[in-house]
Design an enzyme around this catalytic site. Structure first.
Site, PDB file in Angstrom:
ATOM      1  N   THR A   1       0.914  -1.210  -0.004  1.00 29.47           N
ATOM      2  CA  THR A   1       0.030   0.237   0.004  1.00 29.47           C
ATOM      3  C   THR A   1       0.845   1.211  -0.065  1.00 29.47           C
ATOM      4  OG1 THR A   1      -1.725  -1.049   1.091  1.00 29.47           O
ATOM      5  CG2 THR A   1      -1.840   1.320   1.106  1.00 29.47           C
TER       6      THR A   1
ATOM      7  N   ASP B   1       9.877  -7.595   4.452  1.00 24.43           N
ATOM      8  CA  ASP B   1       9.195  -6.579   5.322  1.00 24.43           C
ATOM      9  C   ASP B   1       8.943  -7.019   6.876  1.00 24.43           C
ATOM     10  OD1 ASP B   1       7.271  -8.540   4.519  1.00 24.43           O
ATOM     11  OD2 ASP B   1       5.684  -7.136   4.553  1.00 24.43           O
TER      12      ASP B   1
END
Length: 255
Positions: free
Chosen positions: A10, A104
């Site tokens: 995002t 991540d």
């Protein structure tokens, strides 16, 4: 000066470092579009900042990754280095398939353990919600992946005829008085309940009380109701990128 870039599903987080110090950080939407290019031109304007010594990227979004690489190469004539490809993660990964754990999750874990030096749970509340465990030796033990609040709202809208997609906020009451309020309450309190219960189950299984760190776009929303969260660190991933990059440098170039 060097750049750390965390490319998520995002958002893209950009950190401008002077040696070990995060000088400034920015967050932009990762969808490939004209606004993304305009934001990169504002933040990473060759006329405004010096040519970086290095550009280090952690990415879970291959399409946007290509876009960012092309921008960096065109404007700074630097080939970015990637965590996990060019720069190894200095962390033992104790999962069934270590090579498939998202970068991540690993850079977050690396930065969290650097801060706590003890058993740690990292909650990344973004597009997905990940809840990961690091042991007291700094090894990544595994974790949990669940839908984030935003995509839960999107899914309700997409798979039903009449329910709207709404932004999720902390409700004043658990009892929704209209459709939007009912959706907001269900997703928010449902997520708070899920994360709280998962933390409790992990603590029982680990037989200890780890430090609990939250990051990601919805971290503060969750932390306001989950008292076990000890810290909210928006730039956790950038810190993990820094640690991996610095540990990979020759010893004479480390600070």
């Amino acid at each position: 000066m060097w750049l750390a870039i965390d490319i998520g599903n995002t958002n893209i987080h950009i950190g401008i470092f002077e040696d070990d110090v995060l000088h400034s950080s920015y967050s932009v939407k990762s969808e490939i579009s004209r606004p993304l290019l305009e934001n990169l031109e504002k933040i990473l304007n060759p006329a405004a900042i010096t040519k970086p010594q290095a550009v280090v990227i952690s990415s879970v979004n291959p399409k946007t990754e290509v876009f960012v690489i092309e921008y960096i190469q065109k404007h700074f004539f630097v080939n970015p280095q990637f965590i996990g490809k060019d720069i190894p993660i200095p962390m033992v990964v104790l999962t069934d398939q270590p090579e498939k754990v998202g970068m991540d999750r690993l850079v977050n874990a690396l930065a969290a353990f650097e801060r706590t030096k003890s058993w740690t749970i990292v909650i990344d509340a973004g597009t997905a919600i990940t809840i990961d465990v690091i042991n007291d030796r700094g090894a990544f033990m595994g974790g949990i992946i669940a839908p984030g609040m935003g995509i839960s709202s999107k899914a309700l809208h997409y798979y039903t005829a009449l329910l709207p997609e709404i932004p999720i906020t902390k409700p004043k009451s658990i009892l929704g008085k209209n459709t939007e309020g009912a959706i907001n309450s269900g997703i928010y309190w449902g997520t708070v309940g899920m994360v709280s219960r998962l933390i409790s189950m992990l603590c029982d299984e680990l037989k200890c009380q780890p430090a609990i760190i939250a990051t990601g776009g919805d971290a503060q929303l969750l932390a306001s109701e989950i008292r076990l969260i000890t810290a909210v660190l928006p730039n956790l991933a950038l810190g993990g990128i820094k640690i991996a990059y610095k540990k990979n440098l020759p010893s004479n170039l480390r600070n």
